[in-house]
Design a protein around this motif. Sequence first.
Motif, PDB file in Angstrom:
ATOM      1  N   MET A   1       0.849  -1.189   0.000  1.00  0.00           N
ATOM      2  CA  MET A   1       0.000   0.000   0.000  1.00  0.00           C
ATOM      3  C   MET A   1       0.880   1.233   0.000  1.00  0.00           C
ATOM      4  O   MET A   1       2.003   1.217   0.533  1.00  0.00           O
ATOM      5  CB  MET A   1      -0.930   0.020   1.216  1.00  0.00           C
ATOM      6  CG  MET A   1      -1.815  -1.221   1.328  1.00  0.00           C
ATOM      7  SD  MET A   1      -2.974  -1.105   2.720  1.00  0.00           S
ATOM      8  CE  MET A   1      -4.109   0.116   2.080  1.00  0.00           C
ATOM      9  N   HIS A   2       0.365   2.313  -0.569  1.00  0.00           N
ATOM     10  CA  HIS A   2       1.086   3.574  -0.645  1.00  0.00           C
ATOM     11  C   HIS A   2       0.261   4.666   0.014  1.00  0.00           C
ATOM     12  O   HIS A   2      -0.961   4.704  -0.098  1.00  0.00           O
ATOM     13  CB  HIS A   2       1.399   3.956  -2.103  1.00  0.00           C
ATOM     14  CG  HIS A   2       2.460   3.098  -2.721  1.00  0.00           C
ATOM     15  ND1 HIS A   2       3.797   3.415  -2.695  1.00  0.00           N
ATOM     16  CD2 HIS A   2       2.358   1.902  -3.365  1.00  0.00           C
ATOM     17  CE1 HIS A   2       4.482   2.459  -3.308  1.00  0.00           C
ATOM     18  NE2 HIS A   2       3.629   1.532  -3.733  1.00  0.00           N
ATOM     19  N   GLY A   3       0.959   5.542   0.734  1.00  0.00           N
ATOM     20  CA  GLY A   3       0.296   6.661   1.382  1.00  0.00           C
ATOM     21  C   GLY A   3       1.158   7.898   1.314  1.00  0.00           C
ATOM     22  O   GLY A   3       2.126   7.975   0.547  1.00  0.00           O
ATOM     23  N   VAL A   4       0.807   8.884   2.153  1.00  0.00           N
ATOM     24  CA  VAL A   4       1.548  10.137   2.192  1.00  0.00           C
ATOM     25  C   VAL A   4       1.699  10.557   3.650  1.00  0.00           C
ATOM     26  O   VAL A   4       0.786  10.393   4.451  1.00  0.00           O
ATOM     27  CB  VAL A   4       0.845  11.241   1.362  1.00  0.00           C
ATOM     28  CG1 VAL A   4      -0.552  11.515   1.881  1.00  0.00           C
ATOM     29  CG2 VAL A   4       1.678  12.517   1.316  1.00  0.00           C
ATOM     30  N   ALA A   5       2.875  11.063   3.986  1.00  0.00           N
ATOM     31  CA  ALA A   5       3.131  11.588   5.327  1.00  0.00           C
ATOM     32  C   ALA A   5       3.497  13.062   5.205  1.00  0.00           C
ATOM     33  O   ALA A   5       3.923  13.527   4.140  1.00  0.00           O
ATOM     34  CB  ALA A   5       4.271  10.819   6.000  1.00  0.00           C
ATOM     35  N   TYR A   6       3.308  13.808   6.311  1.00  0.00           N
ATOM     36  CA  TYR A   6       3.584  15.238   6.300  1.00  0.00           C
ATOM     37  C   TYR A   6       4.502  15.602   7.459  1.00  0.00           C
ATOM     38  O   TYR A   6       4.306  15.158   8.591  1.00  0.00           O
ATOM     39  CB  TYR A   6       2.287  16.049   6.402  1.00  0.00           C
ATOM     40  CG  TYR A   6       1.448  15.992   5.150  1.00  0.00           C
ATOM     41  CD1 TYR A   6       1.555  16.977   4.169  1.00  0.00           C
ATOM     42  CD2 TYR A   6       0.559  14.945   4.935  1.00  0.00           C
ATOM     43  CE1 TYR A   6       0.796  16.931   3.017  1.00  0.00           C
ATOM     44  CE2 TYR A   6      -0.213  14.883   3.780  1.00  0.00           C
ATOM     45  CZ  TYR A   6      -0.087  15.880   2.826  1.00  0.00           C
ATOM     46  OH  TYR A   6      -0.835  15.822   1.678  1.00  0.00           O
ATOM     47  N   THR A   7       5.498  16.414   7.147  1.00  0.00           N
ATOM     48  CA  THR A   7       6.378  16.953   8.188  1.00  0.00           C
ATOM     49  C   THR A   7       6.950  18.264   7.680  1.00  0.00           C
ATOM     50  O   THR A   7       6.903  18.552   6.478  1.00  0.00           O
ATOM     51  CB  THR A   7       7.495  15.962   8.553  1.00  0.00           C
ATOM     52  OG1 THR A   7       8.055  16.304   9.811  1.00  0.00           O
ATOM     53  CG2 THR A   7       8.603  15.951   7.502  1.00  0.00           C
ATOM     54  N   VAL A   8       7.496  19.074   8.585  1.00  0.00           N
ATOM     55  CA  VAL A   8       8.105  20.356   8.215  1.00  0.00           C
ATOM     56  C   VAL A   8       9.607  20.156   8.068  1.00  0.00           C
ATOM     57  O   VAL A   8      10.290  19.785   9.018  1.00  0.00           O
ATOM     58  CB  VAL A   8       7.813  21.437   9.282  1.00  0.00           C
ATOM     59  CG1 VAL A   8       8.495  22.746   8.899  1.00  0.00           C
ATOM     60  CG2 VAL A   8       6.316  21.653   9.438  1.00  0.00           C
ATOM     61  N   PHE A   9      10.121  20.391   6.870  1.00  0.00           N
ATOM     62  CA  PHE A   9      11.559  20.343   6.634  1.00  0.00           C
ATOM     63  C   PHE A   9      12.188  21.723   6.820  1.00  0.00           C
ATOM     64  O   PHE A   9      13.351  21.844   7.176  1.00  0.00           O
ATOM     65  CB  PHE A   9      11.868  19.821   5.234  1.00  0.00           C
ATOM     66  CG  PHE A   9      11.635  18.344   5.077  1.00  0.00           C
ATOM     67  CD1 PHE A   9      12.599  17.431   5.476  1.00  0.00           C
ATOM     68  CD2 PHE A   9      10.448  17.858   4.542  1.00  0.00           C
ATOM     69  CE1 PHE A   9      12.400  16.066   5.338  1.00  0.00           C
ATOM     70  CE2 PHE A   9      10.236  16.492   4.400  1.00  0.00           C
ATOM     71  CZ  PHE A   9      11.207  15.599   4.805  1.00  0.00           C
ATOM     72  N   GLU A  10      11.384  22.773   6.553  1.00  0.00           N
ATOM     73  CA  GLU A  10      11.870  24.146   6.695  1.00  0.00           C
ATOM     74  C   GLU A  10      10.672  25.069   6.806  1.00  0.00           C
ATOM     75  O   GLU A  10       9.688  24.909   6.065  1.00  0.00           O
ATOM     76  CB  GLU A  10      12.745  24.536   5.493  1.00  0.00           C
ATOM     77  CG  GLU A  10      13.424  25.891   5.635  1.00  0.00           C
ATOM     78  CD  GLU A  10      14.401  26.172   4.513  1.00  0.00           C
ATOM     79  OE1 GLU A  10      14.563  27.354   4.155  1.00  0.00           O
ATOM     80  OE2 GLU A  10      15.014  25.206   3.997  1.00  0.00           O
ATOM     81  N   GLY A  11      10.747  26.025   7.738  1.00  0.00           N
ATOM     82  CA  GLY A  11       9.649  26.960   7.928  1.00  0.00           C
ATOM     83  C   GLY A  11       8.573  26.407   8.842  1.00  0.00           C
ATOM     84  O   GLY A  11       8.859  25.756   9.851  1.00  0.00           O
ATOM     85  N   THR A  12       7.308  26.637   8.465  1.00  0.00           N
ATOM     86  CA  THR A  12       6.179  26.182   9.285  1.00  0.00           C
ATOM     87  C   THR A  12       5.185  25.338   8.503  1.00  0.00           C
ATOM     88  O   THR A  12       4.275  24.763   9.097  1.00  0.00           O
ATOM     89  CB  THR A  12       5.432  27.397   9.881  1.00  0.00           C
ATOM     90  OG1 THR A  12       4.947  28.230   8.808  1.00  0.00           O
ATOM     91  CG2 THR A  12       6.335  28.211  10.789  1.00  0.00           C
ATOM     92  N   GLN A  13       5.336  25.242   7.201  1.00  0.00           N
ATOM     93  CA  GLN A  13       4.374  24.523   6.380  1.00  0.00           C
ATOM     94  C   GLN A  13       4.775  23.056   6.208  1.00  0.00           C
ATOM     95  O   GLN A  13       5.872  22.760   5.721  1.00  0.00           O
ATOM     96  CB  GLN A  13       4.257  25.176   4.990  1.00  0.00           C
ATOM     97  CG  GLN A  13       3.210  24.553   4.087  1.00  0.00           C
ATOM     98  CD  GLN A  13       1.794  24.664   4.651  1.00  0.00           C
ATOM     99  OE1 GLN A  13       1.425  25.683   5.209  1.00  0.00           O
ATOM    100  NE2 GLN A  13       1.019  23.601   4.515  1.00  0.00           N
ATOM    101  N   PRO A  14       3.925  22.113   6.597  1.00  0.00           N
ATOM    102  CA  PRO A  14       4.240  20.693   6.386  1.00  0.00           C
ATOM    103  C   PRO A  14       4.356  20.368   4.897  1.00  0.00           C
ATOM    104  O   PRO A  14       3.611  20.904   4.072  1.00  0.00           O
ATOM    105  CB  PRO A  14       3.053  19.965   7.023  1.00  0.00           C
ATOM    106  CG  PRO A  14       2.454  20.947   7.982  1.00  0.00           C
ATOM    107  CD  PRO A  14       2.652  22.287   7.345  1.00  0.00           C
ATOM    108  N   GLU A  15       5.296  19.488   4.575  1.00  0.00           N
ATOM    109  CA  GLU A  15       5.499  19.054   3.201  1.00  0.00           C
ATOM    110  C   GLU A  15       5.206  17.570   3.093  1.00  0.00           C
ATOM    111  O   GLU A  15       5.478  16.792   4.019  1.00  0.00           O
ATOM    112  CB  GLU A  15       6.946  19.315   2.768  1.00  0.00           C
ATOM    113  CG  GLU A  15       7.354  20.772   2.803  1.00  0.00           C
ATOM    114  CD  GLU A  15       8.791  20.962   2.361  1.00  0.00           C
ATOM    115  OE1 GLU A  15       9.219  20.293   1.390  1.00  0.00           O
ATOM    116  OE2 GLU A  15       9.502  21.771   2.995  1.00  0.00           O
TER     117      GLU A  15
END
Length: 557
Positions: A1-15
């Motif tokens: 299965m494939h999904g998506v995760a979110y985290t902040v690499f720089e700044g405040t916006q999750p990528e």
Amino acid sequence: MHGVAYTVFEGTQPEPMGVMILGLLHNALGPGQDMILARLEGAKPEYTGVVAGMSGSPVYIDGKLLGALSYRIGAFSREPIAGITPIGQMLEVAHQSSDLIAANSPPPLSSLTANAKGAVPFAGADQDTVETTAIRPMDTPLVFNGFSPQALAFWKEHASSPSLTAVEGIGGSSSDENQPEPIIPGSAVSALLMRGDLEIAATCTVTYVDPKQLLACGHPITQFGPVSMPMTKAQVVATLPSPLNAFKIINTTQTVGSFTEDRESAIRGQFGEQAKMIPVTVNITGEGAPRALHVEVVDQPQITPTAVMVAVFQGLMQRNNFTAEASYRIRSVVNVSGFPAVHFGGLIAPSEIAPANLMAALMVGERFSRLYDNAARQTPINDVEIEVEAIPKHLAAQLESAQSTASIVHAGETIMVEATIRPWRGEVRNVRIPVTLPAVLGEGQVRLLVSDGSTLDRITQTSRSGSSPNLDVAATIEQLNNLHENDRLYVTLLEPSPQAVLDGRTLATVPMSMANVLEPLRQNQKLTLSGESAVPIASVAVDNMLNGQQVLTLRVE
């Protein structure tokens, strides 16, 4: 299965970053505690690997919240493989119903719902994919803002935690800075262990948000259970890739509430909640302009005593006039709700073991811990105030010898005790102390103890090493307030009569009839009896941290 995760690499916006589910490890984290195994995909995670501070990053499959990236697999891994804590296990920490909805979701997915049961089908689960010994929580960067490398090493030695990676100077704080961006799944969030002129912050990623609370990390910080730590927004200045220790460089900003739970599967924060902190003030005088250090530390047994110690250590370290040969005169006051103020301190000089600032921090920490860790304490500690006078001299001295001007004495007589004291790299000093013997003193031999204050404490407060943990708060305060100064020379009469230490109070020359009455208290460790009484009868200031003892034998006629 494939999904998506979110985290902040720089700044405040999750990528976003891709997630490929590899399988489900049953009971990998404990009985009934499963872990999902996944590989991170995309240019950034493949470059940085699994990053400290990434724990808590939410993972979505088909619009449903699967759980949080939270565990690191192996060391120096060539692939960004991580463990995911299922959201069902995390929501147990939320103490609410199982149909909770995430109030905010990271773009581009705008209508994601939390699957409270974590009931997403997994393909090809293989329990033996990874040995559980290679599984550990992703490191939580513990950023020390305003601390020296020596203070950081001091913290590591006294408060090591496998889930906290102490990082000195890689980050900053601006608690009065308003951060307009809302907290959403994938945002960075910080728990403050200390704030003020010094700051210690642990940062991870938000997994779940609703209007009242959030869940983050996917693993514990301290696993203490109920906690009270300020919760702040955070900005990621940069993500530092490293095969040894990749981590996020963080600035903490606006306080938005308090973390109230620190559990196995998540930490929980409540918006608008005020954290309970202990104010600590360190006022430093002496050479140069006076300086005050103001901090607040969390009220938590695993952290508070060490936080107080490291604040004192750093406060003394960062003055420009600090030298390795400096000495410190310390006066501390701890205010406990419902009890008299607690006073302790002394003169601290460098030793062969450590410089004076380290010895001062350890002394304050040891005495503060005796009160803070008291099992009978039910009321909070209101504040700690520490006055420090910095003295640019090595004020240590050794008691080399002592003698009495008379070996045959009489009750009520005043004799002279002469002591030889050798200051550190100084001229030998002879000190004369007039000593008046008690008017009631039986014939025969008696002994005089000529000593420093610590030696006198050991024989007059003998319960400190035995029944001290069972003392109530009032008795502990009594002991602390009656400690002898370590910059004075004491002459103590050692009488061959019972001495009792009861609830922190020393009763010398106890009649045998009273000792027999008190004997039952000895069985339940409220009382300590010894066969010899120590009666302090004289003292004199020596203006040095004194060490040593001598015993004189006199004959009473």
